[in-house]
Design an enzyme around this catalytic site. Sequence first.
Site, PDB file in Angstrom:
ATOM      1  N   VAL A 164     -11.389 -10.603  -4.797  1.00 33.26           N
ATOM      2  CA  VAL A 164     -12.433  -9.569  -4.844  1.00 33.26           C
ATOM      3  C   VAL A 164     -12.020  -8.522  -5.879  1.00 33.26           C
ATOM      4  O   VAL A 164     -10.866  -8.090  -5.907  1.00 33.26           O
ATOM      5  CB  VAL A 164     -12.618  -8.923  -3.452  1.00 33.26           C
ATOM      6  CG1 VAL A 164     -13.647  -7.795  -3.512  1.00 33.26           C
ATOM      7  CG2 VAL A 164     -13.038  -9.971  -2.439  1.00 33.26           C
ATOM      8  N   GLY A 179     -10.863  -6.776  -0.274  1.00 31.80           N
ATOM      9  CA  GLY A 179     -10.300  -8.126  -0.458  1.00 31.80           C
ATOM     10  C   GLY A 179      -9.864  -8.717   0.872  1.00 31.80           C
ATOM     11  O   GLY A 179     -10.201  -9.850   1.213  1.00 31.80           O
ATOM     12  N   HIS A 180      -9.100  -7.906   1.643  1.00 30.94           N
ATOM     13  CA  HIS A 180      -8.681  -8.363   2.972  1.00 30.94           C
ATOM     14  C   HIS A 180      -9.912  -8.626   3.851  1.00 30.94           C
ATOM     15  O   HIS A 180      -9.955  -9.601   4.610  1.00 30.94           O
ATOM     16  CB  HIS A 180      -7.829  -7.298   3.665  1.00 30.94           C
ATOM     17  CG  HIS A 180      -6.554  -6.950   2.943  1.00 30.94           C
ATOM     18  ND1 HIS A 180      -6.350  -5.710   2.370  1.00 30.94           N
ATOM     19  CD2 HIS A 180      -5.433  -7.660   2.716  1.00 30.94           C
ATOM     20  CE1 HIS A 180      -5.148  -5.682   1.830  1.00 30.94           C
ATOM     21  NE2 HIS A 180      -4.565  -6.842   2.016  1.00 30.94           N
ATOM     22  N   ALA A 196      -2.896  -1.671   4.798  1.00 30.55           N
ATOM     23  CA  ALA A 196      -3.581  -0.954   3.715  1.00 30.55           C
ATOM     24  C   ALA A 196      -4.816  -1.771   3.310  1.00 30.55           C
ATOM     25  O   ALA A 196      -5.038  -2.074   2.135  1.00 30.55           O
ATOM     26  CB  ALA A 196      -2.649  -0.703   2.520  1.00 30.55           C
ATOM     27  N   LEU A 197      -5.593  -2.128   4.309  1.00 31.82           N
ATOM     28  CA  LEU A 197      -6.676  -3.097   4.125  1.00 31.82           C
ATOM     29  C   LEU A 197      -7.769  -2.581   3.194  1.00 31.82           C
ATOM     30  O   LEU A 197      -8.157  -1.415   3.266  1.00 31.82           O
ATOM     31  CB  LEU A 197      -7.283  -3.457   5.491  1.00 31.82           C
ATOM     32  CG  LEU A 197      -6.315  -4.059   6.507  1.00 31.82           C
ATOM     33  CD1 LEU A 197      -7.053  -4.463   7.787  1.00 31.82           C
ATOM     34  CD2 LEU A 197      -5.568  -5.259   5.932  1.00 31.82           C
ATOM     35  N   LYS A 216      -5.837 -14.324  -5.046  1.00 33.07           N
ATOM     36  CA  LYS A 216      -5.193 -13.230  -5.799  1.00 33.07           C
ATOM     37  C   LYS A 216      -3.690 -13.468  -5.946  1.00 33.07           C
ATOM     38  O   LYS A 216      -3.106 -13.204  -6.991  1.00 33.07           O
ATOM     39  CB  LYS A 216      -5.471 -11.912  -5.066  1.00 33.07           C
ATOM     40  CG  LYS A 216      -4.585 -10.741  -5.412  1.00 33.07           C
ATOM     41  CD  LYS A 216      -5.049 -10.066  -6.657  1.00 33.07           C
ATOM     42  CE  LYS A 216      -4.384  -8.755  -6.982  1.00 33.07           C
ATOM     43  NZ  LYS A 216      -3.123  -8.461  -6.417  1.00 33.07           N
ATOM     44  N   ASP A 217      -3.064 -13.965  -4.862  1.00 35.45           N
ATOM     45  CA  ASP A 217      -1.634 -14.283  -4.895  1.00 35.45           C
ATOM     46  C   ASP A 217      -1.516 -15.804  -5.022  1.00 35.45           C
ATOM     47  O   ASP A 217      -1.172 -16.510  -4.066  1.00 35.45           O
ATOM     48  CB  ASP A 217      -0.953 -13.766  -3.626  1.00 35.45           C
ATOM     49  CG  ASP A 217      -1.039 -12.252  -3.530  1.00 35.45           C
ATOM     50  OD1 ASP A 217      -0.173 -11.577  -4.090  1.00 35.45           O
ATOM     51  OD2 ASP A 217      -2.006 -11.726  -2.927  1.00 35.45           O
TER      52      ASP A 217
HETATM   53  P1  AMP Z   1      -1.292  -8.307   1.176  1.00 32.35           P
HETATM   54  O1  AMP Z   1      -1.693  -7.369   2.258  1.00 32.35           O
HETATM   55  O2  AMP Z   1      -1.309  -7.728  -0.191  1.00 32.35           O
HETATM   56  O3  AMP Z   1      -0.034  -9.080   1.493  1.00 32.35           O
HETATM   57  O4  AMP Z   1      -2.435  -9.404   1.123  1.00 32.35           O
HETATM   58  C1  AMP Z   1      -2.845 -10.084   2.273  1.00 32.35           C
HETATM   59  C2  AMP Z   1      -3.786 -11.189   1.885  1.00 32.35           C
HETATM   60  O5  AMP Z   1      -4.913 -10.630   1.204  1.00 32.35           O
HETATM   61  C3  AMP Z   1      -3.147 -12.191   0.908  1.00 32.35           C
HETATM   62  O6  AMP Z   1      -3.553 -13.506   1.262  1.00 32.35           O
HETATM   63  C4  AMP Z   1      -3.713 -11.767  -0.417  1.00 32.35           C
HETATM   64  O7  AMP Z   1      -3.786 -12.815  -1.361  1.00 32.35           O
HETATM   65  C5  AMP Z   1      -5.102 -11.297  -0.016  1.00 32.35           C
HETATM   66  N1  AMP Z   1      -5.665 -10.387  -1.029  1.00 32.35           N
HETATM   67  C6  AMP Z   1      -5.067  -9.313  -1.615  1.00 32.35           C
HETATM   68  N2  AMP Z   1      -5.871  -8.766  -2.536  1.00 32.35           N
HETATM   69  C7  AMP Z   1      -7.007  -9.517  -2.542  1.00 32.35           C
HETATM   70  C8  AMP Z   1      -8.230  -9.460  -3.297  1.00 32.35           C
HETATM   71  N3  AMP Z   1      -8.448  -8.542  -4.229  1.00 32.35           N
HETATM   72  N4  AMP Z   1      -9.176 -10.395  -3.037  1.00 32.35           N
HETATM   73  C9  AMP Z   1      -8.967 -11.368  -2.098  1.00 32.35           C
HETATM   74  N5  AMP Z   1      -7.849 -11.454  -1.352  1.00 32.35           N
HETATM   75  C10 AMP Z   1      -6.878 -10.552  -1.575  1.00 32.35           C
END
Ligand code: AMP
Length: 278
Positions: free
Chosen positions: A173, A33-34, A29-30, A146-147
């Site tokens: 982001v 931020g990704h 679900a990119l 973010k995490d």
């Molecule tokens: P997820 O797909 O939510 O597990 O996130 C994958 C990676 O993207 C993790 O390292 C998150 O911290 C990062 N991530 C999620 N949202 C953001 C954002 N808004 N800005 C920067 N990195 C993000």
Amino acid sequence: MDLIVARNRTDLVKARGQGSVALVPTMGALHEGHRSLIREARTRADQVVVSIFVNPLQFSPNEDFSRYPRTFDADLEACRDEGVDVVFAPTADDMYPPDRQVSVQSGEMGTIVEGAVRPGHFDGVLTVVLKLFNLVQPDVAIFGQKDAQQLAMIRRMVADLDLPIDIVGAPTVREPDGLALSSRNRYLSADERQVALALSTALRAGAAESVPSKIRAAALSVLEAAAPRLALDYLVLVDPATFTEVYELFQGEAVLAVAAKVGTTRLIDNVVLTLRPA
Ligand code: AMP
């Protein structure tokens, strides 16, 4: 070169180039931020691998694993756009055979703050991340600020288990109005989205103060004003490396972190502050 989609270790070995490898682990679900992590990865290695895997181990039974957004085709398109070399998209059956026994324990730090609300979550995160590291064998891996607790836990795992991988944290982001991008934002109605803005507004209010008690109070008053539509899980001001609360005279970097539910959607956000003597 066209994007390679790898499903298993054999595919990954075949796709591996001669040079260095940067891994960006995601659950798909990119969003932008990704994509910022992918661009960071590009600057750090010859080959960029993005993993897309919705990890069942990090969701508890009452969480949103089955309804977590899955947009694989659009994700591949985004990866192509960003010049990603390899997408690693294993199946859950391959990652977790039914006879598996051994997993990573996140320790004390995995039981506080986010870990207190989501028992077992960080064990699931660290287990999948260690497996991804072993499968992809990257030189560097990029994670979002973010995490923040996840990033801290991964740094801890790399230190404690002597993993030969550089961990890079990348900034959060946000939408122009401050809302941190998240795959879960798509669950929010227009109305709920307005309520959700209280998270980033609260963090900004906290960041405008300079001592811990005032930082917490300023952020809390914004969050309280959004109740009962916003149900707060926690607001903490913690040491970025340990996620333990900072004391009143603390100096240096601290993370102001918040988690709350808006409707049925659980959101997290944080900001890094530098506390200086008054
Ligand atoms: P997820 O797909 O939510 O597990 O996130 C994958 C990676 O993207 C993790 O390292 C998150 O911290 C990062 N991530 C999620 N949202 C953001 C954002 N808004 N800005 C920067 N990195 C993000």
